[in-house]
Design a protein around this motif. Structure first.
Motif, short mmCIF file in Angstrom:
data_model
loop_
_atom_site.label_atom_id
_atom_site.label_comp_id
_atom_site.label_asym_id
_atom_site.label_seq_id
_atom_site.Cartn_x
_atom_site.Cartn_y
_atom_site.Cartn_z
N SER A 87 0.85 -1.20 0.00
CA SER A 87 0.00 0.00 0.00
C SER A 87 0.88 1.24 0.00
O SER A 87 1.97 1.25 0.58
CB SER A 87 -0.93 0.01 1.21
OG SER A 87 -0.20 0.12 2.41
N THR A 112 -10.68 10.20 -8.31
CA THR A 112 -10.33 8.83 -7.91
C THR A 112 -9.85 8.03 -9.11
O THR A 112 -8.86 7.29 -9.02
CB THR A 112 -11.56 8.14 -7.26
OG1 THR A 112 -12.01 8.93 -6.16
CG2 THR A 112 -11.19 6.75 -6.75
N MET A 115 -6.23 8.24 -10.20
CA MET A 115 -5.25 7.49 -9.42
C MET A 115 -4.93 6.14 -10.07
O MET A 115 -3.82 5.63 -9.95
CB MET A 115 -5.74 7.27 -7.98
CG MET A 115 -5.94 8.53 -7.17
SD MET A 115 -4.43 9.51 -7.03
CE MET A 115 -4.76 10.83 -8.18
N TYR A 116 -5.92 5.57 -10.77
CA TYR A 116 -5.70 4.29 -11.44
C TYR A 116 -4.73 4.42 -12.62
O TYR A 116 -4.26 3.42 -13.14
CB TYR A 116 -7.03 3.71 -11.93
CG TYR A 116 -7.85 3.07 -10.83
CD1 TYR A 116 -7.61 1.77 -10.41
CD2 TYR A 116 -8.88 3.77 -10.20
CE1 TYR A 116 -8.35 1.18 -9.40
CE2 TYR A 116 -9.64 3.19 -9.19
CZ TYR A 116 -9.37 1.90 -8.80
OH TYR A 116 -10.12 1.32 -7.80
N ILE A 126 -2.68 -1.59 -9.82
CA ILE A 126 -3.45 -1.00 -8.71
C ILE A 126 -4.71 -1.83 -8.53
O ILE A 126 -5.49 -2.02 -9.47
CB ILE A 126 -3.78 0.48 -9.01
CG1 ILE A 126 -2.48 1.30 -9.01
CG2 ILE A 126 -4.77 1.03 -7.99
CD1 ILE A 126 -2.64 2.73 -9.44
N VAL A 129 -8.33 1.87 -4.87
CA VAL A 129 -7.99 3.25 -4.51
C VAL A 129 -9.03 3.72 -3.50
O VAL A 129 -10.23 3.73 -3.79
CB VAL A 129 -8.00 4.17 -5.75
CG1 VAL A 129 -7.84 5.63 -5.33
CG2 VAL A 129 -6.90 3.78 -6.73
N ILE A 159 -3.62 3.77 -1.69
CA ILE A 159 -3.61 2.99 -2.94
C ILE A 159 -3.01 1.61 -2.66
O ILE A 159 -1.90 1.50 -2.12
CB ILE A 159 -2.82 3.73 -4.04
CG1 ILE A 159 -3.50 5.07 -4.35
CG2 ILE A 159 -2.72 2.87 -5.30
CD1 ILE A 159 -2.74 5.96 -5.30
N THR A 161 -1.68 -1.95 -4.10
CA THR A 161 -1.13 -2.56 -5.32
C THR A 161 -0.81 -4.03 -5.09
O THR A 161 -0.64 -4.46 -3.95
CB THR A 161 0.16 -1.83 -5.77
OG1 THR A 161 1.20 -2.09 -4.81
CG2 THR A 161 -0.05 -0.33 -5.89
#
Length: 348
Positions: A87, A112, A115-116, A126, A129, A159, A161
């Protein structure tokens, strides 16, 4: 029963694969209709290591859940864990063209979604989020900016991952079991939803889910997820330690751990002895419970030290009023609460 009415959770774990079927009732609570579980033989430390074995286990668990709930299951919400899960904290922002217009769900969702698009290391994706708190034109600490006016919308994000192939293998297993994935959820967060109260999340709490192959950690403070981590040790490694330390077979080691296991050797007396049946007519093997507890305590101390490192690493060690909440199969070991409190100094 119509598929649209039911919600299905699928936990692909190291020791077992479990499916649970629920339905939302008139009070907006999930009512459990049935569940199914079977031994997991294709998963190691939360990661799929044998596709075919995992698919067979999923089919058995789903079939049992369908029978008990009298439902037809087509889509599932799947949990993901494993030591590859990481994270990161990230701050994102957007400039809105017209500050006089109210901030809408579209603005929030757009921030949001951005962020991807972050660049990840090769082989990483990812998974989720999670917005933590928002800032509107320099005004910080906003939990819900919808309806406010402002030119610049910023947010802190948590985030999560994971390895691309680990996630793809889960999707592949589910698809080969003739099911569709509705959503992929991080298992520490799913456990937190089931176990923690809103008051605990507000006060500050560490959720520790001790599974078979991994120990999952989720830290909440002020009602917001602050840190997640997965430690690649769980109940299975303790069973292996007992097997090696007592020179017995794995089945007997697991039985010893479950029935007589303790996390504190000092709680057992020297004269307490358990006999293990000998193999093929050989004489039984005697093991002292103090020796058994010493083996378990050594490994549990290591796992708890890892947990404490993650708590300190999060930066919230002094802000967790509700302390530590232990859950999962490994948390059923006797005296684990006392050992955790002794090592971390936190309420458990």
């Amino acid at each position: 029963m119509a598929n649209s009415e039911i919600i299905v959770g699928l936990d692909i774990g190291t020791t077992k694969i479990a499916a649970i079927v629920g339905r939302r009732n008139e009070n907006n609570k999930i009512e459990i209709l049935g569940f199914g579980k079977t031994e997991s033989i294709g998963v190691k430390r939360g990661v799929v290591s044998n596709i075919e074995d995992t698919v067979q286990s999923i089919k058995v668990a789903i079939k049992e859940a369908e029978t008990r709930s009298e439902s037809d299951i087509a889509t599932v919400n799947v949990g993901i864990a494993g030591q590859h899960i990481k994270s990161i904290q990230y701050r994102g922002s957007i400039i809105r063209p017209n500050a006089e217009n109210e901030i809408t769900s579209t603005d929030i969702d757009g921030l949001t979604e951005n962020m991807y698009k972050l660049a990840m290391n090769p082989g990483e994706d990812i998974i989720d989020v999670i917005p933590q708190e928002y800032t509107v034109d320099g005004e910080t600490g906003i939990k819900q900016p919808k309806g406010m006016l402002g030119h610049q919308l910023e947010a802190n994000f948590h985030i999560i991952t994971g390895q691309t192939m680990a996630a793809k293998n889960i999707f592949k297993c589910v698809k080969k079991a003739n099911l569709e994935v509705d959503s992929l959820l991080l298992e520490p967060l799913a456990s937190a939803e089931a176990v923690l109260s809103d008051e605990e999340k507000e006060a500050g709490v560490v959720l520790v889910d001790i599974g078979g192959g991994t120990t999952d950690i989720a830290i909440f403070q002020d009602g917001i997820i602050r840190h997640t981590a997965v430690i690649p040790f769980g109940g299975d490694i303790i069973t292996e330690d007992i097997k090696e330390g007592c020179t017995i077979i794995k089945k007997h080691a697991e039985d010893l751990k479950v029935k007589f296991g303790s996390s504190l050797a000092s709680e057992n007396r020297d004269e307490e002895i358990v006999a293990i049946p000998g193999l093929r007519g050989r004489p039984p093997k005697e093991i002292t419970l103090k020796n058994l507890a010493s083996i378990i305590q050594a490994r549990m101390e290591e796992i708890i030290e890892h947990i404490y490192f993650e708590i300190k690493n999060s930066g919230y060690e002094k802000k967790l009023i509700a302390g530590i909440v232990l859950t999962g199969g490994g948390a059923q070991l006797k005296h684990i609460t006392q050992l955790t409190e002794f090592i971390t100094g936190m309420d458990t």
